[in-house]
Write an enzyme that holds these catalytic residues in place. Structure first.
Site, PDB file in Angstrom:
ATOM      1  N   HIS A  46      32.011 -57.498  67.221  1.00  0.00           N
ATOM      2  CA  HIS A  46      33.386 -57.899  66.923  1.00  0.00           C
ATOM      3  C   HIS A  46      34.379 -57.114  67.789  1.00  0.00           C
ATOM      4  CE1 HIS A  46      32.284 -59.660  62.725  1.00  0.00           C
ATOM      5  NE2 HIS A  46      32.255 -60.572  63.673  1.00  0.00           N
ATOM      6  N   GLU A 134      27.112 -60.644  58.872  1.00  0.00           N
ATOM      7  CA  GLU A 134      25.964 -59.874  58.391  1.00  0.00           C
ATOM      8  C   GLU A 134      25.520 -60.351  57.006  1.00  0.00           C
ATOM      9  OE1 GLU A 134      24.837 -55.431  56.876  1.00  0.00           O
ATOM     10  OE2 GLU A 134      26.293 -55.563  58.523  1.00  0.00           O
ATOM     11  N   CYS A 203      24.915 -47.925  56.946  1.00  0.00           N
ATOM     12  CA  CYS A 203      24.290 -47.259  58.087  1.00  0.00           C
ATOM     13  C   CYS A 203      24.929 -45.900  58.363  1.00  0.00           C
ATOM     14  CB  CYS A 203      24.333 -48.158  59.323  1.00  0.00           C
ATOM     15  SG  CYS A 203      25.872 -48.119  60.237  1.00  0.00           S
TER      16      CYS A 203
END
Length: 330
Positions: A46, A134, A203
């Site tokens: 993005h 996602e 993450c």
């Protein structure tokens, strides 16, 4: 003209994570190995600067595979770092397309955790933002009806599963750590037998960038996050900065977007960058402030990142030079 003094707190870690760096490398390496055009389904990451840079090198971005002309079906198509539903590679195979999957390995790990829950007979709760690529990709790993999306604590309160004692959850990798903790806590309160994933879904890069912003934001008159408006992790950094004590916080894609009439009198500026924002834009924004302020830069480093993800086997023997990546690394 006397320039007013300004302290810039520059966060570290910031900018590209290992998954984004790998995805961009895959497109660049594919162009070197197979020549232009290389097709990319959706934005590889993005960030418009990155997308336009790859377009200049010969990448063509498409929304769906049926946009690839028949005469180019021998050219590779790359799937974005956000991951894709299982139906997409199946569609590619049915069209005899050669594809390279650039899904971040940490997103792939979430896919595997969700599939494990489902394989063990648990209904899967995915904590994430509706419509994000996602989330679409993760939900697309599972049979219809086996996964439910929960976005907020309020939705966690309202959720009514068929079997409250047989649930497992995963999360989108780019969420706010604090917000997600609240949703998980409410779900655990309501469903004590809820099974967590075997490892954190959010993450390391998301967590690290948020921790750096939390450390730098207190006392900042303004906090700028470099990133795109459709970047989940970048928008979360804006929110984190405000919660941590910045007076104002804004998301900026390029220095040219800054409305200097609205900056006003500031003495301390915080700067970070989302995981898909290149360092060259961070430098561009710092230079823009230096033109208007007598600025000194202080580093606000809370962690060191040394992660590196291998590219696809088909590309590992292609040499990647510094010049190949200079446009994005600055």
């Amino acid at each position: 003209m006397n320039r007013p003094p300004l302290t810039i707190r520059l966060c570290g870690p910031r900018g590209f994570c290992a998954g984004v760096d790998r995805a961009i490398q895959i497109v660049v390496l594919a162009l070197k190995r197979y020549g232009a055009p290389v097709y990319v389904r959706h934005e590889i990451v993005h960030n418009r600067y990155v997308v336009e840079g790859l377009e200049a090198k010969g990448a063509i971005f498409v929304e769906e595979l049926d946009e690839i002309p028949a005469e180019h079906r021998q050219q590779p198509v790359v799937f974005s770092a956000h991951g894709v539903p299982k139906s997409v590679p199946e569609d590619a195979a049915s069209r005899n397309l050669f594809y390279l999957d650039a899904t971040c390995p940490l997103v792939s790990k979430v896919h595997k955790q969700a599939m494990r829950h489902q394989r063990l007979g648990r209904h899967v709760i995915l904590i994430g933002h509706a419509g994000h690529p996602e989330v679409i990709g993760t939900m697309g790993q599972l049979p219809e009806g086996t996964v439910s999306l929960v976005e907020t604590v309020e939705e966690a309160d309202a959720y009514q599963p068929a079997d409250p004692d047989n649930l497992g959850y995963v999360t989108q990798t780019t969420l706010s750590v604090d917000d997600t903790a609240g949703v998980i806590a409410r779900l655990m309160q309501r469903f004590p037998n809820l099974t967590a994933p075997s490892a954190d879904s959010i993450c390391y890069a998301t967590t690290n960038r948020q921790e750096a912003v939390k450390a730098a934001a207190p006392g900042c008159d303004l906090f700028i996050v470099v990133g795109a408006p459709n970047s989940s992790n970048s928008k979360r950094l804006v929110e984190v900065a405000l919660r941590a004590g910045a007076t104002r916080s804004m998301l900026v894609q390029r220095a040219s977007e800054i409305d200097w009439s609205e900056i006003g009198e500031i003495g301390t500026l915080g700067i970070s960058a989302g995981a898909s924002a290149p360092e060259v834009i961070v430098d561009e924004i710092i230079d823009a402030f230096r033109q208007r302020f007598d600025a000194k830069v202080e580093l606000a480093i809370t962690a060191e990142e040394n992660e590196h993800f291998l590219v696809n086997r088909e590309l590992r023997d292609v040499e990647l030079t510094r010049e190949d990546m200079a446009w994005v690394n600055g």
